[in-house]
Design an enzyme around this catalytic site. Structure first.
Site, short mmCIF file in Angstrom:
data_model
loop_
_atom_site.label_atom_id
_atom_site.label_comp_id
_atom_site.label_asym_id
_atom_site.label_seq_id
_atom_site.Cartn_x
_atom_site.Cartn_y
_atom_site.Cartn_z
N HIS A 1 0.61 -0.94 0.05
CA HIS A 1 -0.39 0.14 0.38
C HIS A 1 1.22 1.00 -0.25
CE1 HIS A 1 -3.58 -2.08 1.94
NE2 HIS A 1 -3.37 -2.63 0.58
N HIS B 1 -9.46 -1.75 -5.37
CA HIS B 1 -8.11 -2.39 -3.80
C HIS B 1 -7.27 -3.53 -4.83
CE1 HIS B 1 -6.07 -2.62 -0.41
NE2 HIS B 1 -5.93 -3.83 -0.66
N ASP C 1 -2.83 -2.44 -5.01
CA ASP C 1 -2.23 -3.50 -4.69
C ASP C 1 -0.94 -3.41 -5.43
OD1 ASP C 1 -2.92 -4.12 -2.18
OD2 ASP C 1 -4.07 -5.88 -2.33
N HIS D 1 -0.37 -10.76 -5.38
CA HIS D 1 1.25 -10.39 -4.73
C HIS D 1 1.23 -11.34 -5.77
CE1 HIS D 1 -0.79 -7.35 -1.84
NE2 HIS D 1 -1.47 -8.53 -1.90
#
Length: 305
Positions: free
Chosen positions: A79, A238, A242, A265
């Site tokens: 973030h 979001h 990310d 991720h």
């Protein structure tokens, strides 16, 4: 005059809780010289351990992106890295006194505010971009992510969670920084999770600091936060937030179109590693005239800068 690198005018500090560790964390953003990049500093270690941002230093992507140097780590960097990307910060030291970046409100908005507090200044050195020359793609089952040549920076993301509350919102979003700004299009989208996963995550040592204050929380059917969502596309936005953080671990801003379906991720880091492994897929570029840079959002100064 060439398109310049950027850093902070002065240090700025905040205190928060680590999402996964649950520990109080003090974080300080500091200016850095041209060419430094983004360097995390574990100031609670003796001597202080510096952890430069680098895709090959990402060794844990369970629920967050974690950078390591030896046995010293800094977790949940995505973030903050997203906001650094969004405001075009090339050089900064990030001092933390714990093994995790504080979660703040679960979005990039608090970090955006902190950066405005620090002030953003240009430096007498050309900003260096990574420009895609051909498409790079990685896949994992039905999940995939890619980077393609594009004269600018654009992100397109699709989600598919099979959850009633998420399915009722936008499943696809696109942010194009030829005309969108990080502050308006991305920054306020919060992280999210499910009540049924919390017990399992806490047994794994994760989500110790999670709460309604820093995440969208859902049961099997609905959003439990009393205030609801901030926007109809908050979930998918979001994931874009990310991705911007995961990609900025590269160490340079991208001139590319990022596309993804159900990526996370781990897959984002695999994408960067695949990119670096193919030297024919990319090149470094600078712009001798600032007006020639195709990415406009760095030229739109945040209020107060």
């Amino acid at each position: 005059m060439y398109f310049k690198q950027r850093t902070f005018r002065e240090p700025a500090e905040t205190v928060g809780i680590g999402l996964h560790s649950g520990r109080k964390v003090r974080l300080t953003l500091r200016p850095a010289e041209p060419g430094t990049g983004i360097v995390f500093r574990r100031v609670d270690q003796k001597p202080v351990v510096e952890i430069p941002s680098n895709p090959l230093s990402v060794n844990d992507t369970r629920m967050a992106t974690t950078l390591n140097v030896g046995r010293v780590q800094v977790a949940t960097v995505e973030h903050l890295m997203s906001a650094l990307n969004g405001y075009g910060i090339d050089n900064a030291y990030v001092d933390v006194d714990a093994p995790e970046i504080p979660i703040m409100d679960g979005s990039g908005a608090s970090f955006s505010f902190l950066m405005k507090q620090a002030g953003i200044v240009e430096q007498d050195a050309p900003k260096r971009f990574v420009r895609l020359k051909k498409t790079v793609r990685v896949e994992e089952g039905d999940k995939w992510a890619s980077l393609s040549p594009h004269n600018g920076f654009k992100l397109t993301f699709e989600i598919d969670f099979g959850h009633p509350a998420i399915d009722a919102t936008a499943q696809r979003a696109e942010v194009d920084f030829a005309h969108d700004t990080y502050e308006k299009a991305v920054a306020r989208a919060r992280t999210f999770g499910f009540v049924q996963d919390v017990e399992m995550l806490r047994r794994m040592g994760l989500a110790q600091g999670g709460s309604f204050m820093n995440a969208i929380v859902m049961d099997e059917f609905r959003v439990l936060n009393p205030e609801g969502l901030r926007a109809q596309d908050e979930f998918v936005k979001h994931k874009i937030l990310d991705a911007m953080g995961d990609l900025y671990v590269l160490g340079s801003p991208l001139l590319a179109h990022y596309r993804a379906h159900k990526s996370g991720h781990g897959l984002n880091n695999q994408l960067l590693r695949a990119l670096l492994a193919d030297e024919e897929a990319w090149e470094y570029v600078t712009f001798e005239r600032a007006e020639d840079c195709p990415v406009d959002f760095w030229l739109q100064r945040p209020s107060g800068v």
